[in-house]
Write an enzyme that holds these catalytic residues in place. Structure first.
Site, mmCIF file in Angstrom:
data_model
loop_
_atom_site.group_PDB
_atom_site.id
_atom_site.type_symbol
_atom_site.label_atom_id
_atom_site.label_comp_id
_atom_site.label_asym_id
_atom_site.label_seq_id
_atom_site.Cartn_x
_atom_site.Cartn_y
_atom_site.Cartn_z
ATOM 1 N N ARG A 79 0.836 -1.202 0.000
ATOM 2 C CA ARG A 79 0.000 0.000 0.000
ATOM 3 C C ARG A 79 0.871 1.252 0.000
ATOM 4 O O ARG A 79 0.547 2.245 -0.654
ATOM 5 C CB ARG A 79 -0.955 -0.021 1.199
ATOM 6 C CG ARG A 79 -2.032 1.060 1.100
ATOM 7 C CD ARG A 79 -3.146 0.859 2.093
ATOM 8 N NE ARG A 79 -2.694 1.023 3.461
ATOM 9 C CZ ARG A 79 -3.451 0.784 4.533
ATOM 10 N NH1 ARG A 79 -4.695 0.328 4.393
ATOM 11 N NH2 ARG A 79 -2.978 0.952 5.756
ATOM 12 N N LYS A 182 -2.798 6.496 1.182
ATOM 13 C CA LYS A 182 -2.655 6.933 2.577
ATOM 14 C C LYS A 182 -1.686 8.118 2.590
ATOM 15 O O LYS A 182 -0.513 7.989 2.942
ATOM 16 C CB LYS A 182 -2.165 5.776 3.448
ATOM 17 C CG LYS A 182 -2.507 5.949 4.912
ATOM 18 C CD LYS A 182 -2.434 4.641 5.655
ATOM 19 C CE LYS A 182 -2.486 4.798 7.153
ATOM 20 N NZ LYS A 182 -3.782 5.252 7.660
ATOM 21 N N GLU A 218 -16.485 6.090 3.604
ATOM 22 C CA GLU A 218 -15.876 5.477 4.788
ATOM 23 C C GLU A 218 -16.040 6.345 6.019
ATOM 24 O O GLU A 218 -16.517 7.469 5.929
ATOM 25 C CB GLU A 218 -14.418 5.092 4.540
ATOM 26 C CG GLU A 218 -13.506 6.201 4.158
ATOM 27 C CD GLU A 218 -12.089 5.694 3.872
ATOM 28 O OE1 GLU A 218 -11.676 4.653 4.387
ATOM 29 O OE2 GLU A 218 -11.383 6.396 3.119
HETATM 30 C C1 LIG Z 1 -8.891 6.724 5.744
HETATM 31 C C2 LIG Z 1 -8.670 5.379 6.310
HETATM 32 N N1 LIG Z 1 -9.498 4.383 5.961
HETATM 33 C C3 LIG Z 1 -9.348 3.132 6.444
HETATM 34 C C4 LIG Z 1 -8.335 2.816 7.325
HETATM 35 C C5 LIG Z 1 -8.183 1.426 7.830
HETATM 36 O O1 LIG Z 1 -7.115 0.787 7.176
HETATM 37 P P1 LIG Z 1 -6.317 -0.385 7.849
HETATM 38 O O2 LIG Z 1 -7.286 -1.456 8.184
HETATM 39 O O3 LIG Z 1 -5.350 -0.828 6.810
HETATM 40 O O4 LIG Z 1 -5.669 0.176 9.060
HETATM 41 C C6 LIG Z 1 -7.440 3.814 7.735
HETATM 42 C C7 LIG Z 1 -6.351 3.533 8.670
HETATM 43 O O5 LIG Z 1 -5.308 3.062 8.280
HETATM 44 C C8 LIG Z 1 -7.603 5.121 7.208
HETATM 45 O O6 LIG Z 1 -6.766 6.106 7.566
#
Ligand SMILES: Cc1ncc(COP(=O)(O)O)c(C=O)c1O
Length: 338
Positions: A79, A182, A218
């Site tokens: 990622r 991210k 989300e």
């Molecule tokens: C915007 C956002 N969505 C979703 C997630 C959840 O992702 P993950 O399960 O990989 O931590 C995160 C945190 O990492 C996030 O910052």
């Protein structure tokens, strides 16, 4: 040094070391162990002006056997490569990422909380563009660094449903923008509604898709899922971060015999869910109590009795059991530190 492991919050905690690696003159250099909490960067660096930065978040857990397990390093490595490419930064090779994660955890081994505490070690990789530059173009140099810190269980009062808010006056990311990456800019864009949601007593802002304002995107820093008729339903969208927790829960849901649907989820469907939650590394699952659409004066009550639903609870315990090594890891998600 005495740490009160059971009362840790989710915040910054000073540890002994961080690890750093610079990309200069077209190549990655040697990995450095650092005891400094500071980074010195040129004032004209692209990370400061044009948002050339990306980060990750993953965790290490100490099992009953005393061993340290790191969850799905390869997924976070991949990622970060996508995020770097998405804002034209030098991607960190997967092997370098993995070695540096293992190294920083090993160097800070004494900060990995004991099994009984229910706490874990949060790992924060960060990639930033460096160098003297004023024009809008990719940086000439990059710094990849990783720091860690022990963090407590996300829910101080236990695994408890909280209310969330839809605020139609704000978008986090555009359909063809950077929502799947991210990168810091997405968090800056979501900061005003997030602060407002907290001020109004909500745990997070639930974003709708920016184009049609019809579908669930989300919830703050977490993906959304709903449960109905033995089906795990989670949004398909071009503006959400592909959550590694969500990907893991989808697999576990299938293993439990649930159907899985990844598709557009219209807001009205919220009224039909038996359970819903936000999922991410920090909390695993944050069950949703109620969702208020503040501009439309609508409210969707998800948890009628104020408790997490049985499927959310099962998924939560199953995932944690794999992370702590209490149960078998059939998919090789966990890396045990030597
Ligand atoms: C915007 C956002 N969505 C979703 C997630 C959840 O992702 P993950 O399960 O990989 O931590 C995160 C945190 O990492 C996030 O910052």
């Amino acid at each position: 040094m005495q740490i009160d492991w059971s009362n840790l919050g989710f915040g910054y905690f000073k540890t002994d070391y961080n690890v750093r690696c610079y990309f200069r003159d077209g190549k990655w250099g040697e990995v450095e162990d650092s005891t400094s909490e500071e980074v010195t960067v040129h004032m004209a660096s692209t990370c400061l002006h044009y948002g050339q930065e990306a980060f990750e978040g993953l965790k290490a857990f100490r099992g009953k056997d005393g061993k340290i397990r790191i969850f799905r390093i390869d997924e976070n490595a991949k990622r970060l490569i996508r995020s770097a490419e998405g804002v034209v930064m030098q991607p960190v090779p997967e092997e370098l990422f993995t070695n540096m994660v293992k190294r920083v955890v090993k160097l800070n081994e004494k900060f990995v909380p004991p099994y009984e505490s229910g706490a874990s070690l949060y790992i924060r990789p960060l990639l930033i563009g460096l160098g003297a530059q004023v024009g809008v173009k990719p940086a000439p140099e990059y710094l990849f660094l990783i720091f860690v810190g022990p963090v407590g269980p996300y829910f101080k009062e236990g695994f408890k449903p909280t209310p969330m808010a839809i605020m139609r006056g704000y978008d986090r990311a555009a359909p063809l923008g950077t929502g799947t990456l991210k990168v810091g800019g997405n968090y800056a864009a979501g900061m005003v509604p997030t602060v407002l949601a907290h001020e109004k007593g909500y745990s997070a802002c639930l974003f709708l898709d920016a184009k049609e304002k019809k579908y669930i995107d989300e919830c703050g820093p977490a993906n959304f899922f709903g449960i109905r008729d033995n089906t795990y339903i989670t949004p398909e969208s071009t503006s959400i971060l592909p959550s590694i927790t969500n990907k893991s829960l989808i697999q576990l849901a299938k293993d439990m015999g649930l159907k899985v649907e990844r598709r557009h989820v219209p807001e009205e469907e919220l009224a039909t869910f038996e359970e819903a939650g936000a999922c991410g590394t920090a909390a695993v699952i944050s069950p949703i109590l109620r969702i208020d659409d503040l501009d439309e004066n609508k409210s969707y009550v998800i948890s009628k009795d104020g408790k997490p639903g049985p499927i959310s609870e099962k998924l939560y315990h199953k995932l944690r059991a794999i992370q702590y090594g209490d149960e078998e890891d059939p998919y090789g998600w966990v890396t045990i530190l030597d």
